[in-house]
Write an enzyme that holds these catalytic residues in place. Structure first.
Site, PDB file in Angstrom:
ATOM      1  CG  HIS A 371      -2.175  -0.787   1.012  1.00  0.00           C
ATOM      2  ND1 HIS A 371      -3.376  -0.217   0.692  1.00  0.00           N
ATOM      3  CD2 HIS A 371      -2.385  -2.120   1.052  1.00  0.00           C
ATOM      4  CE1 HIS A 371      -4.284  -1.164   0.563  1.00  0.00           C
ATOM      5  NE2 HIS A 371      -3.709  -2.324   0.769  1.00  0.00           N
ATOM      6  CB  SER A 388      -4.358   3.954  -4.472  1.00  0.00           C
ATOM      7  OG  SER A 388      -4.221   2.674  -3.897  1.00  0.00           O
ATOM      8  CD  GLU A 391      -9.378   2.781  -2.627  1.00  0.00           C
ATOM      9  OE1 GLU A 391      -9.947   1.755  -2.999  1.00  0.00           O
ATOM     10  OE2 GLU A 391      -8.185   2.806  -2.226  1.00  0.00           O
ATOM     11  CD  GLN A 392      -3.693   8.381  -1.253  1.00  0.00           C
ATOM     12  OE1 GLN A 392      -3.250   9.537  -1.187  1.00  0.00           O
ATOM     13  NE2 GLN A 392      -2.923   7.314  -1.078  1.00  0.00           N
ATOM     14  CG  PHE A 423      -1.803   5.559   8.778  1.00  0.00           C
ATOM     15  CD1 PHE A 423      -2.156   5.122  10.051  1.00  0.00           C
ATOM     16  CD2 PHE A 423      -2.722   6.313   8.049  1.00  0.00           C
ATOM     17  CE1 PHE A 423      -3.398   5.451  10.599  1.00  0.00           C
ATOM     18  CE2 PHE A 423      -3.956   6.643   8.588  1.00  0.00           C
ATOM     19  CZ  PHE A 423      -4.296   6.212   9.872  1.00  0.00           C
ATOM     20  CB  ALA A 426     -11.327   1.999   4.724  1.00  0.00           C
ATOM     21  CB  VAL A 427      -9.573   7.373   2.414  1.00  0.00           C
ATOM     22  CG1 VAL A 427      -8.117   7.254   2.825  1.00  0.00           C
ATOM     23  CG2 VAL A 427      -9.775   6.856   0.998  1.00  0.00           C
TER      24      VAL A 427
END
Length: 471
Positions: A371, A388, A391-392, A423, A426-427
């Protein structure tokens, strides 16, 4: 590869709105089984007498002999029970679906004419009212073909619906392969019709019932009085109707037999139930063929990709990126006992998570380290995976101030130095502020606690990704 054929999922938590005609809140469908003259009897070429669904306690077959009392009870159904039910339903203006055993129909021309004159649907109930569980496949296929032929000859039209009842594991597939049926009812697994891929075609299934059914006058535990039957039907209807008022309309099927509910003390409860439902608005009482035509027009079959039917290459290509850069998880999951229940987001998620949870600690650590840092160098360089990146950005991590970016970078560095992996959160469960709060809180956990939490977050991320792909 192990595949489990039974469908334990069905529609899941989100059943479709049936959109019954005129906005009906419930569809209540009555079936009358016409079996009299088609039951086991040596006069019919059978090896023994009938023993099923009669008022004779503990009835058993008599090999090679006629059972006069059993025959007489069945004859009550054709001679008296049928006509009592005919008067009740024609008087109430409710059309029936007849499940007609072909040989029984052939021995009852007057009743067949009455069915046709009333506009009732005559569906097929097989060639004979006998067990099919031990029939060879070719024998059952031939019996289906002969049932259709004789039914068409006797009634003037081929049957469009089918219910064997005493069926085999092959019945639904063989009837679907016959190719001429609008629906099959040899299941009891839902409150709504559904499409089944069987016999090379999309076959409509309209489930039947063995509980809202007068057969329980002859089975234990069962009904003792007509009032018992009425109360059960009323309770079932009240629940179905309330669900319809709440926007989740369903179908209620009621199964009847001439020789059972056709008796005076039993039919009284059925009459009370008909009177009861006729006091409600928005109750549709169709034939099964009417339901089939409505469903086919309103909810035609939809082709979609089914994970349990994919080959390995397609499965891994589709789901290999769900766990970040860890396609081995999908590859191993393919070898699990997948089935129709896995043809959804929750199903694939469960399969992938089983592999992840049982992997070695080093393998799981590899997933964690695959990740990217939140809002880190890969994000800045535009080198995140598509998942990703999406999601971010959903949490605003692609629009940080210089101060926020500096804080994330510092925390990422401290976190990795302490725990040995990035770190992970799950955003989609968070916004920028709550992610920062979780960062500050979790960085102080011991490594074992944080390893478990990071694994839970990885599973949560996978869940969101699958929900974007599957129902």
């Amino acid at each position: 590869m192990t595949r489990y054929p039974r469908d334990l999922r069905g529609y899941g938590a989100a059943a479709p709105d049936p959109q019954w005609p005129n906005g009906a809140k419930a569809a209540v469908q009555f079936v009358l089984n016409y079996e009299e003259g088609g039951e086991n009897c040596i006069l019919h070429g059978d090896a023994a007498s009938e023993a099923f669904l009669s008022d004779i306690p503990g009835a058993a077959q008599w090999p090679g002999k006629r059972h006069w009392n059993m025959e007489s009870i069945y004859e009550y159904g054709s001679r008296a029970g049928f006509w009592r039910l005919h008067r009740l339903f024609t008087g109430a203006g409710i059309p029936l679906t007849i499940y007609g055993v072909a040989t029984a129909l052939a021995r009852s021309p007057e009743q067949v004419q009455a069915m046709k004159d009333a506009g009732w649907e005559i569906a097929s109930h097989g060639l004979k009212w006998v067990e099919h569980k031990d029939m060879a496949e070719e024998e059952e296929r031939a019996a289906i073909a002969e049932a259709v032929r004789l039914h068409t000859e006797v009634t003037g039209t081929r049957p469009r619906g089918w219910y064997t009842g005493r069926c085999s594991a092959n019945t639904v597939r063989l009837v679907a392969e016959e190719g001429g049926f609008d629906y099959i009812s040899d299941t009891y697994d839902d409150d709504l019709p559904y499409w089944l891929e069987s016999g090379g075609r999309d076959q409509l299934i309209i489930p039947y019932t063995l509980e809202a059914n007068d057969m329980r006058f002859a089975n234990s535990p069962g009904w003792i009085t007509g009032e018992h039957f009425f109360q059960y039907l009323k309770d079932a209807f009240d629940v179905i109707y309330a669900e319809g008022e709440a926007g989740a309309a369903k179908m209620m099927t009621i199964g009847l037999h001439c020789r059972l509910v056709g008796r005076p003390g039993k039919i009284a409860g059925l009459k009370r139930f008909i009177d009861y439902i006729q006091g409600f608005e928005g109750v549709w009482c169709p034939r099964r063929i009417d339901i089939a035509e409505h469903w086919a027009g309103t909810h035609p079959p939809v082709k979609r990709e089914r994970p349990s039917q994919m080959d390995r290459e397609a499965f891994v290509a589709k789901f290999g990126s769900i766990f970040e850069h860890s396609s081995w998880i999908a590859d191993r999951a393919f070898d699990l006992e997948l089935g129709p229940a896995h043809d959804c987001a929750a199903g694939v998620h469960n399969a992938l998570c089983r592999i992840f949870r049982t992997a070695s600690e080093d393998e799981r650590l590899g997933v964690l380290t695959a990740h990217p840092d939140l809002a880190g160098k890969l994000a800045a360089a535009g080198r995140l995976t598509a998942e990703s990146t999406s999601e971010q950005s959903s949490a605003g991590l692609d629009m940080l101030t210089d101060e926020e970016r500096e804080t994330f970078t510092r925390l990422n560095t401290e976190y990795v130095e302490k725990h040995g992996f990035p770190f992970i959160v799950a955003v989609r469960d968070h916004n920028k502020a709550s992610i920062m709060e979780a960062f500050h809180r979790r960085i102080h956990n011991d490594r074992a606690t944080e390893f478990d939490e990071a694994c839970r977050q990885v599973e949560r991320i996978a869940q969101f990704r699958l929900q974007d792909m599957l129902p």
